[in-house]
Design a protein around this motif. Structure first.
Motif, PDB file in Angstrom:
ATOM      1  N   VAL A 135       3.428 -27.240  19.317  1.00  0.00           N
ATOM      2  CA  VAL A 135       2.909 -27.196  17.916  1.00  0.00           C
ATOM      3  C   VAL A 135       3.080 -28.272  17.240  1.00  0.00           C
ATOM      4  N   ARG A 136       4.896 -28.705  17.954  1.00  0.00           N
ATOM      5  CA  ARG A 136       5.148 -30.630  17.145  1.00  0.00           C
ATOM      6  C   ARG A 136       4.179 -31.065  17.722  1.00  0.00           C
ATOM      7  N   SER A 137       3.993 -31.460  18.487  1.00  0.00           N
ATOM      8  CA  SER A 137       2.735 -31.886  18.799  1.00  0.00           C
ATOM      9  C   SER A 137       1.386 -32.817  18.817  1.00  0.00           C
ATOM     10  N   TRP A 138       1.214 -31.814  18.383  1.00  0.00           N
ATOM     11  CA  TRP A 138      -0.066 -31.543  17.134  1.00  0.00           C
ATOM     12  C   TRP A 138       0.141 -31.497  15.950  1.00  0.00           C
ATOM     13  N   LEU A 139       1.368 -31.387  15.541  1.00  0.00           N
ATOM     14  CA  LEU A 139       1.614 -31.483  14.203  1.00  0.00           C
ATOM     15  C   LEU A 139       1.876 -33.354  13.852  1.00  0.00           C
ATOM     16  N   ARG A 140       2.477 -34.027  14.751  1.00  0.00           N
ATOM     17  CA  ARG A 140       2.383 -35.767  14.675  1.00  0.00           C
ATOM     18  C   ARG A 140       0.906 -36.148  14.424  1.00  0.00           C
ATOM     19  N   ILE A 141       0.096 -35.806  15.458  1.00  0.00           N
ATOM     20  CA  ILE A 141      -1.241 -35.846  14.963  1.00  0.00           C
ATOM     21  C   ILE A 141      -1.632 -36.491  13.517  1.00  0.00           C
ATOM     22  N   LEU A 142      -1.232 -34.790  12.619  1.00  0.00           N
ATOM     23  CA  LEU A 142      -1.255 -34.858  11.196  1.00  0.00           C
ATOM     24  C   LEU A 142      -0.343 -35.477  10.350  1.00  0.00           C
ATOM     25  N   ASP A 143       0.611 -36.377  10.756  1.00  0.00           N
ATOM     26  CA  ASP A 143       1.742 -36.968  10.368  1.00  0.00           C
ATOM     27  C   ASP A 143       1.177 -37.541   9.126  1.00  0.00           C
ATOM     28  N   GLY A 159      -5.533 -25.726   6.788  1.00  0.00           N
ATOM     29  CA  GLY A 159      -4.346 -26.698   6.636  1.00  0.00           C
ATOM     30  C   GLY A 159      -4.477 -27.867   6.626  1.00  0.00           C
ATOM     31  N   ALA A 160      -4.565 -28.159   8.183  1.00  0.00           N
ATOM     32  CA  ALA A 160      -4.555 -29.276   8.378  1.00  0.00           C
ATOM     33  C   ALA A 160      -4.691 -31.150   7.581  1.00  0.00           C
ATOM     34  N   LEU A 161      -6.052 -30.562   6.897  1.00  0.00           N
ATOM     35  CA  LEU A 161      -6.405 -31.858   5.964  1.00  0.00           C
ATOM     36  C   LEU A 161      -5.569 -32.291   5.517  1.00  0.00           C
ATOM     37  N   ALA A 162      -4.976 -30.866   4.517  1.00  0.00           N
ATOM     38  CA  ALA A 162      -4.747 -30.899   3.069  1.00  0.00           C
ATOM     39  C   ALA A 162      -2.940 -31.773   3.376  1.00  0.00           C
ATOM     40  N   TYR A 163      -2.648 -31.141   4.697  1.00  0.00           N
ATOM     41  CA  TYR A 163      -1.076 -31.927   5.345  1.00  0.00           C
ATOM     42  C   TYR A 163      -1.116 -33.007   5.395  1.00  0.00           C
ATOM     43  N   ARG A 169       2.777 -30.680   1.297  1.00  0.00           N
ATOM     44  CA  ARG A 169       4.028 -31.231   2.086  1.00  0.00           C
ATOM     45  C   ARG A 169       4.999 -30.400   3.169  1.00  0.00           C
ATOM     46  N   ASP A 170       4.968 -29.254   3.052  1.00  0.00           N
ATOM     47  CA  ASP A 170       4.848 -28.954   4.272  1.00  0.00           C
ATOM     48  C   ASP A 170       4.453 -28.462   5.569  1.00  0.00           C
ATOM     49  N   PRO A 171       5.255 -28.542   6.539  1.00  0.00           N
ATOM     50  CA  PRO A 171       3.666 -29.036   7.728  1.00  0.00           C
ATOM     51  C   PRO A 171       3.879 -27.138   7.599  1.00  0.00           C
ATOM     52  N   ALA A 172       4.659 -26.438   7.519  1.00  0.00           N
ATOM     53  CA  ALA A 172       4.407 -24.704   7.604  1.00  0.00           C
ATOM     54  C   ALA A 172       3.027 -24.168   6.893  1.00  0.00           C
ATOM     55  N   SER A 173       2.322 -25.090   6.543  1.00  0.00           N
ATOM     56  CA  SER A 173       1.273 -25.282   5.726  1.00  0.00           C
ATOM     57  C   SER A 173      -0.266 -24.857   6.633  1.00  0.00           C
ATOM     58  N   VAL A 174       0.350 -25.747   7.429  1.00  0.00           N
ATOM     59  CA  VAL A 174      -1.009 -26.029   8.881  1.00  0.00           C
ATOM     60  C   VAL A 174      -0.282 -24.556  10.155  1.00  0.00           C
ATOM     61  N   LYS A 175      -1.822 -24.374  10.202  1.00  0.00           N
ATOM     62  CA  LYS A 175      -1.746 -22.233  10.838  1.00  0.00           C
ATOM     63  C   LYS A 175      -1.454 -23.019  11.497  1.00  0.00           C
ATOM     64  N   VAL A 185      -3.814 -20.549  16.421  1.00  0.00           N
ATOM     65  CA  VAL A 185      -4.209 -21.654  15.970  1.00  0.00           C
ATOM     66  C   VAL A 185      -5.494 -20.357  15.460  1.00  0.00           C
ATOM     67  N   ARG A 186      -5.475 -21.150  13.657  1.00  0.00           N
ATOM     68  CA  ARG A 186      -6.097 -19.976  12.686  1.00  0.00           C
ATOM     69  C   ARG A 186      -6.833 -21.540  12.449  1.00  0.00           C
ATOM     70  N   LEU A 187      -8.266 -21.104  12.264  1.00  0.00           N
ATOM     71  CA  LEU A 187      -9.199 -22.340  11.778  1.00  0.00           C
ATOM     72  C   LEU A 187     -10.244 -21.842  10.815  1.00  0.00           C
ATOM     73  N   THR A 188     -10.686 -22.969   9.710  1.00  0.00           N
ATOM     74  CA  THR A 188     -11.472 -22.481   8.977  1.00  0.00           C
ATOM     75  C   THR A 188     -12.872 -22.091   8.727  1.00  0.00           C
TER      76      THR A 188
END
Length: 541
Positions: A135-143, A159-163, A169-175, A185-188
């Motif tokens: 999860v941490r590695s994938w969130l780095r893509i969206l930093d 939630g990925a693109l909004a973040y 600004r909350d990384p927890a908003s990315v599913k 992983v939850r997808l749109t």
């Protein structure tokens, strides 16, 4: 995405770089003579006899960065893919296989995916590798401060693109969620292709220490999750050493040396025994195939890659579809590419290369119609090119550039300023694209969307021309949401028809991959994605 003449991932430096017309033929003949003269260097048989069976030398330049989330070029990815592993991987037949994830479940009609990590995974230093690391590695893509050049690959994560765009600004908003050793992983939308997408080196799993500073990506402080670790590096050689903690077992070849030979001929370096595996220029392949020593060591690999021109559609003059159509129809692309490449099979008739599963056989190349092109330009307010604004064509050095500029002048009366660009080509395209630019793209995963939605979707990070079409986006969305391959192909065909008619880009050519692989070296084939899985290399007993 590999070293050779350093190719860049999604911006391949052209291997041809040799002009056009008669000059091309002379250059090819001269190059062949020079390389043939090199045959007097130490023989291949001597090099094989001296080969170290615990070491392989591969022609591959140094990475611009080893951080998977930061890289956008194939040369860097070809190195980082050996150092950091993804949860899934592709086999030589382009089938998705388990890697760090032993299995996965597709739930809620494809809108939720749960990856089940293998038990007992560790990084190269023996520390545990867990679902939280994924999860941490994938969130780095969206930093938001340092988004990946390929963040569009994460677009379907809720939630990925909004973040990434700072809207939340909350990384927890990315599913993305770590539940024990499971990653949810939850997808749109139903996106079963996400299992293939995360096989990309961009999604490789990195340790938390990677953000501690530059030392984390140097030999002294390196910790990885892949088959090899970085053990040494200098101006000419990057040395990788087998990772004894690799989930699939210690690789057969203990040391891989990635060698930069500067301006030397790859063929001469191979004959001298300086490299065991090297890509070669396509114009070397014909004579090598007849060489009694080198011929048996010549390999041809599939390449899921595309070269294309693009327009900046956000500003005049190319925000006018009639201007783009005029430029697209003023040139006989089939003839131009065939003459320059010497290969009719190189002509791109679609944005999607031929070997991509689900690709249509329909020809989407703009029709050659110079008279119609002149009429369109006149309708746009520039009869005979009169009043056309000063426009710069800036590329990374495509072999078709000079002919394209000449044809536009001859058929439309428009004089283009032409430049080649080095340095941060991607950064310039993202921040201030020229009127006309070029791009080379290698698939992250083998599907039409990697050449359509990823490159041309509204708001995509790789849509450098800033084109937007609701009809195109809808067609791609329809293709991705259906489980019926026939319906998906029809929807992608609709999308490609819109691209052909509105001409935000013009597909040019497909590439072939030619290499020399030392006799006795096993597993050196690529799968079309431009990266060799070095963990699979071995010397024959």
């Amino acid at each position: 995405m590999v070293g050779k003449v350093i190719l860049t991932r999604h911006q391949r430096a052209s291997r041809w770089r040799r002009g056009s017309g008669i000059v091309v033929a002379i250059a090819i003949a001269a190059a062949a003579l020079v390389v043939r003269a090199g045959a007097a260097t130490p023989g291949t048989s001597e090099a094989v006899a001296a080969a170290d069976k615990d070491t392989v030398k591969i022609l591959l330049g140094a990475a611009s960065t080893l951080d998977p989330a930061a890289q956008g070029d194939i040369g860097s990815a070809a190195v980082s893919a050996q150092l950091f592993e993804s949860v899934t991987a592709f086999d030589p037949q382009l089938q998705v296989r388990p890697a760090l994830a032993a299995s996965w479940d597709l739930l809620d009609g494809g809108r939720r995916i749960v990856f089940h990590l293998r038990p007992g995974l560790t990084f190269s230093d023996g520390s545990a590798l867990t679902a939280k690391d994924v999860v941490r590695s994938w969130l780095r893509i969206l930093d938001p401060a340092h988004p990946s050049p390929l963040l569009s690959l994460m677009a379907d994560v809720d939630g990925a693109l909004a973040y990434a765009h700072g809207e939340n600004r909350d990384p927890a908003s990315v599913k993305l969620a770590a539940n024990g050793q499971d990653v949810e992983v939850r997808l749109t939308r139903p996106a079963t292709d996400f299992v293939a997408i995360v096989a990309s080196p961009t999604f490789a799993i990195v340790p938390s220490g990677i953000d501690a500073g530059p030392a984390a990506l140097t030999p002294s402080g390196f910790v990885g999750s892949g088959a090899y670790v970085l053990s040494a590096a200098n101006d000419t050689t990057t040395t990788l050493t087998a990772n004894d903690h690799y989930w699939a077992g210690t690789p057969s070849i203990k040391t891989v040396e990635l060698v930069d030979i500067g301006g030397r001929s790859p063929v001469a370096a191979f004959e001298a025994g300086d490299v065991d595996l090297t890509s070669i220029f396509s114009f070397d392949a014909p004579w090598i195939s007849y060489d009694p020593t080198l011929g048996p060591q010549l390999r041809e690999d599939e390449s899921l890659s595309l070269n294309y021109y693009g327009f900046d559609t956000s500003r005049p003059p190319f925000n006018d579809v009639k201007v783009r159509q005029a430029f697209a129809r003023a040139v006989d692309w089939r003839r131009l590419v065939s003459l320059v490449s010497g290969d009719t099979a190189a002509v791109a008739t679609s944005m999607v290369p031929p070997s991509v599963p689900g690709r249509s056989d329909t020809d989407f190349l703009p029709a050659y119609d110079p008279a119609g092109a002149r009429s369109l330009l006149a309708e746009a307010g520039y009869p005979g090119g009169a009043g056309f604004p000063e426009t710069t064509m800036r590329t990374f050095g495509m072999p078709y550039d000079a002919a394209f500029v000449a044809e536009i002048k001859r058929e439309l009366g428009v004089s283009l300023a032409y430049e080649t660009m080095s340095g941060d080509y991607f950064g310039r395209l993202a921040e201030d694209p020229p009127g006309i630019w070029s791009m080379g793209w290698v698939a992250d995963y083998p599907a039409p969307n990697d050449f359509l939605g990823i490159l041309l979707g509204t708001g995509s990070s790789n849509n450098y021309g800033r084109w937007s079409s609701a009809a195109f986006d809808a067609a791609v969305g329809d293709a991705l949401e259906t489980a019926d391959p026939v319906a998906a192909r029809a929807a992608f065909d609709r999308a490609e028809t819109i691209v052909r008619d509105e001409a935000p880009v013009i597909p040019l050519s497909y590439n072939k991959e030619w290499k020399l692989s030392r006799e006795g070296l096993l597993g050196a084939s690529e799968n079309g994605l431009g990266i060799i899985r070095m963990a699979g290399l071995a010397w024959a007993k």
